[in-house]
Design an enzyme around this catalytic site. Structure first.
Site, PDB file in Angstrom:
ATOM      1  N   HIS A  96       0.810  -1.217   0.000  1.00 33.62           N
ATOM      2  CA  HIS A  96       0.000   0.000   0.000  1.00 33.62           C
ATOM      3  C   HIS A  96       0.846   1.271   0.000  1.00 33.62           C
ATOM      4  CE1 HIS A  96      -4.021  -1.756   0.312  1.00 33.62           C
ATOM      5  NE2 HIS A  96      -3.457  -2.696   1.050  1.00 33.62           N
ATOM      6  N   ASP A 142       0.282   4.286  -2.499  1.00 33.57           N
ATOM      7  CA  ASP A 142       0.160   5.692  -2.095  1.00 33.57           C
ATOM      8  C   ASP A 142       1.116   6.576  -2.897  1.00 33.57           C
ATOM      9  OD1 ASP A 142      -1.734   4.975  -0.259  1.00 33.57           O
ATOM     10  OD2 ASP A 142      -0.448   5.170   1.498  1.00 33.57           O
ATOM     11  N   GLU A 149      -8.697   5.159  -6.396  1.00 33.03           N
ATOM     12  CA  GLU A 149      -7.718   5.492  -7.436  1.00 33.03           C
ATOM     13  C   GLU A 149      -8.341   6.328  -8.551  1.00 33.03           C
ATOM     14  OE1 GLU A 149      -9.217   1.304  -8.545  1.00 33.03           O
ATOM     15  OE2 GLU A 149      -8.954   2.530  -6.748  1.00 33.03           O
TER      16      GLU A 149
END
Length: 300
Positions: free
Chosen positions: A190, A194, A220
């Site tokens: 993750h 990010d 997203e």
């Protein structure tokens, strides 16, 4: 309890916070905060003169129902401010009473223009403004990318669509989705995901005009409002953004990450949308076509 050493100024004998407070009390400036309406929560400094209305030339542009092109003006001198109605159709009200001449404003006065916009007048110092900006930022911006959030986007889209309908101008909306984003999270983690989101936000922000609105729509997915841009130029802009993202790479602890985006484009008046939701739905359908036809492409 003593003051921490790194916050104490030996020369002035004050803390940084005390110095800011002293400076702030010397520089109280006239401001208005929008309490209700399409730009609720935003703060504007009045300066020597602040004209409010629907006109694109107004310093504070308000596009709610019942607001005239040049509706009212606040003028300020040192420590004093007055509000003047500019012969508006529906009038200007201070604390519920319609004004017929210039009225001097006091801290906390409520100014109503049009049917649904109420502003709070006040004198604010640097501390007040800093607190307000931080509070507004947390309410209207996405914490990760620092872009505007969906709430702000929909409020602005409502205002911009009404303006385009009233003035018969163009408005376009882009919806962007990162292709195969779940795979990035699943294979790289993750934090890497990010990094891709932040990198994309930076590319989009640098590529558009100051008057355009870039927002994180959710997950997203991103959205861009293009004011006064027709559907064909909007498609060209979307294609340019697609190529910029395809050519760039996001920095990551596990090595650079490349991503592509699919973009759906919708516009007014090419799409006869009556509401922001209808314009979003049209852009979302175009985005779905772009993904269904192979991703990394633009569709309208």
């Amino acid at each position: 309890m003593g003051v921490p050493e790194d916050e104490w100024d030996d020369e002035t004998g004050t803390t940084d916070l005390e110095a800011l407070r002293r400076q702030s009390t010397k520089e109280r400036r006239a401001c208005v905060t929008i309490l209700t309406g399409t730009a609720a929560g935003q703060l504007f400094k009045c300066g020597k003169s602040l004209t409010m209305g629907r006109s694109p030339q107004a310093e504070l542009r308000l596009d709610d129902d019942g607001i005239s092109r040049n509706h009212a003006r606040i003028r300020s001198e040192t420590g004093r401010s007055w509000v003047q109605d500019l012969d508006s159709r529906n009038g200007t009200f201070v604390n519920g009473e319609r004004i017929t001449s210039d009225v001097e404003l006091k801290d906390g006065d409520k100014i109503q223009v049009g049917r649904g916009t109420v502003l709070r007048f006040g004198f604010q110092d640097a501390l007040d403004e800093s607190f307000h900006e931080n509070l507004l930022s947390s309410a209207l911006r996405d914490g990760l990318t620092k872009l505007f959030n969906k709430r702000y986007l929909m409020d602005r889209l409502d205002s911009e669509l009404k303006f385009a309908q009233r003035h018969e101008t163009s408005l376009s909306l882009l919806l962007l989705d990162i292709d195969h984003f779940k795979k990035v999270n699943d294979t790289r983690g993750h934090l890497a995901g990010d990094a891709v989101l932040v990198h994309l936000a930076q590319i989009l922000t640098k590529a558009v005009r100051n008057e355009d609105v870039v927002a994180r729509f959710g997950g997203e997915e991103f959205a861009i409002i293009l004011r006064a841009i027709g559907i064909e130029p909007a498609v060209q802009m979307a294609e340019r953004l697609r190529k910029l993202v395809e050519a760039a790479a996001a920095p990551s602890t596990g090595g650079e990450l490349k991503a592509t985006i699919s973009i759906g484009v919708a516009g007014f008046p090419s799409t006869q949308a009556q509401t922001p939701d209808q314009l979003v739905e049209a852009a979302d359908q175009a985005l779905y076509r772009a993904k269904r036809e192979g991703r990394n492409r633009v569709r309208r």
